[in-house]
Design a protein around this motif. Structure first.
Motif, mmCIF file in Angstrom:
data_model
loop_
_atom_site.group_PDB
_atom_site.id
_atom_site.type_symbol
_atom_site.label_atom_id
_atom_site.label_comp_id
_atom_site.label_asym_id
_atom_site.label_seq_id
_atom_site.Cartn_x
_atom_site.Cartn_y
_atom_site.Cartn_z
ATOM 1 N N CYS A 26 -2.753 -10.068 6.351
ATOM 2 C CA CYS A 26 -3.926 -9.495 5.668
ATOM 3 C C CYS A 26 -4.116 -8.030 6.056
ATOM 4 N N GLY A 27 -3.999 -7.751 7.340
ATOM 5 C CA GLY A 27 -4.147 -6.370 7.797
ATOM 6 C C GLY A 27 -3.054 -5.468 7.265
ATOM 7 N N TYR A 28 -1.813 -5.940 7.307
ATOM 8 C CA TYR A 28 -0.691 -5.139 6.812
ATOM 9 C C TYR A 28 -0.819 -4.908 5.304
ATOM 10 N N PHE A 29 -1.128 -5.957 4.563
ATOM 11 C CA PHE A 29 -1.225 -5.837 3.114
ATOM 12 C C PHE A 29 -2.342 -4.868 2.728
ATOM 13 N N SER A 30 -3.480 -4.975 3.379
ATOM 14 C CA SER A 30 -4.600 -4.072 3.085
ATOM 15 C C SER A 30 -4.250 -2.630 3.422
ATOM 16 N N ALA A 31 -3.650 -2.424 4.597
ATOM 17 C CA ALA A 31 -3.295 -1.062 5.003
ATOM 18 C C ALA A 31 -2.241 -0.462 4.076
ATOM 19 N N ALA A 32 -1.226 -1.242 3.711
ATOM 20 C CA ALA A 32 -0.180 -0.736 2.818
ATOM 21 C C ALA A 32 -0.755 -0.417 1.439
ATOM 22 N N TYR A 33 -1.641 -1.242 0.967
ATOM 23 C CA TYR A 33 -2.249 -0.991 -0.346
ATOM 24 C C TYR A 33 -3.125 0.254 -0.315
ATOM 25 N N CYS A 40 -0.526 7.840 -3.776
ATOM 26 C CA CYS A 40 0.008 7.868 -5.137
ATOM 27 C C CYS A 40 -1.038 8.087 -6.220
ATOM 28 N N SER A 41 -2.286 8.207 -5.851
ATOM 29 C CA SER A 41 -3.337 8.395 -6.841
ATOM 30 C C SER A 41 -3.194 9.764 -7.509
ATOM 31 N N PRO A 42 -3.239 9.796 -8.847
ATOM 32 C CA PRO A 42 -3.138 11.095 -9.528
ATOM 33 C C PRO A 42 -4.386 11.960 -9.329
ATOM 34 N N LYS A 43 -5.467 11.365 -8.883
ATOM 35 C CA LYS A 43 -6.692 12.125 -8.665
ATOM 36 C C LYS A 43 -6.601 13.008 -7.421
ATOM 37 N N LEU A 44 -5.745 12.595 -6.491
ATOM 38 C CA LEU A 44 -5.590 13.361 -5.261
ATOM 39 C C LEU A 44 -4.390 14.295 -5.378
ATOM 40 N N ALA A 45 -4.436 15.379 -4.660
ATOM 41 C CA ALA A 45 -3.328 16.346 -4.682
ATOM 42 C C ALA A 45 -2.161 15.882 -3.817
ATOM 43 N N LEU A 46 -2.338 14.754 -3.100
ATOM 44 C CA LEU A 46 -1.276 14.278 -2.205
ATOM 45 C C LEU A 46 -0.057 13.770 -2.962
ATOM 46 N N SER A 47 -0.255 13.255 -4.171
ATOM 47 C CA SER A 47 0.861 12.657 -4.900
ATOM 48 C C SER A 47 1.903 13.686 -5.334
ATOM 49 N N ALA A 48 1.551 14.960 -5.340
ATOM 50 C CA ALA A 48 2.499 16.001 -5.744
ATOM 51 C C ALA A 48 3.404 16.432 -4.595
ATOM 52 N N ILE A 53 4.550 11.752 0.600
ATOM 53 C CA ILE A 53 5.017 10.460 0.076
ATOM 54 C C ILE A 53 6.070 9.852 0.994
ATOM 55 N N GLN A 54 6.990 10.683 1.493
ATOM 56 C CA GLN A 54 8.037 10.181 2.392
ATOM 57 C C GLN A 54 7.445 9.721 3.718
ATOM 58 N N THR A 55 6.474 10.461 4.234
ATOM 59 C CA THR A 55 5.819 10.061 5.484
ATOM 60 C C THR A 55 5.066 8.748 5.312
ATOM 61 N N ALA A 56 4.369 8.578 4.201
ATOM 62 C CA ALA A 56 3.640 7.331 3.939
ATOM 63 C C ALA A 56 4.601 6.161 3.771
ATOM 64 N N THR A 57 5.726 6.397 3.089
ATOM 65 C CA THR A 57 6.732 5.346 2.921
ATOM 66 C C THR A 57 7.284 4.911 4.273
ATOM 67 N N THR A 58 7.598 5.881 5.116
ATOM 68 C CA THR A 58 8.115 5.572 6.459
ATOM 69 C C THR A 58 7.069 4.833 7.288
ATOM 70 N N ALA A 59 5.815 5.245 7.184
ATOM 71 C CA ALA A 59 4.743 4.579 7.944
ATOM 72 C C ALA A 59 4.592 3.123 7.515
#
Length: 143
Positions: A26-33, A40-48, A53-59
């Motif tokens: 439950c904790g892993y699924f919630s944190a990953a989501y 990946c949200s288009p509303k945030l500037a992070l997705s560009a 993205i690579q750091t989040a994938t690795t985490a």
């Protein structure tokens, strides 16, 4: 004086070992989501940004591996406590399954044995589940 022998294993509550794997999932699924949605949200500037993205994938991959390892530890502790419960089980006079070989054949004799045996299976199952959830991120990108 301590009445417990140094070589005797420590008893652990069956609830911790029974719920350890599912709660980790439950904790892993919630944190990953949440991380995936935030990155990946288009509303945030992070997705560009590719580095974010690579750091989040690795985490998320590291979190999956650590969660699966911790769930496997819960499963191993549950098996250990299950074996201890089987060794130290005393027949209960009020329990008719102890005296009747037909009724008691192949059944677990106490709730502790049931909790530890199913806790071992739950820990192994949810550990494998977390590993399989993180494995596609090794090949695919988060977004």
């Amino acid at each position: 004086m301590n009445s417990r022998r140094a070589d005797s294993p420590r008893r652990i509550t069956p609830w911790l070992l029974w719920l350890g794997g599912p709660l980790l999932w439950c904790g892993y699924f919630s944190a990953a989501y949440i991380i995936g949605e935030a990155v990946c949200s288009p509303k945030l500037a992070l997705s560009a940004r590719a580095d974010v993205i690579q750091t989040a994938t690795t985490a998320i991959i590291i979190a999956a591996a650590l969660s699966a390892l911790l769930s496997a530890c819960f499963a191993w502790l549950a098996v250990r406590q299950w074996r201890l419960a089987l060794r130290t089980a005393e027949p209960d006079e009020a329990d008719h399954t102890q005296r009747d070989p037909v009724i008691g054949a192949g059944r677990l004799e106490s709730y502790r044995e049931f909790m530890f045996s199913t806790g071992a299976w739950l820990g192994a199952f949810f550990g494998l589940t977390m590993l399989m959830m993180g494995l596609p991120l090794v090949v695919l990108n988060l977004c």
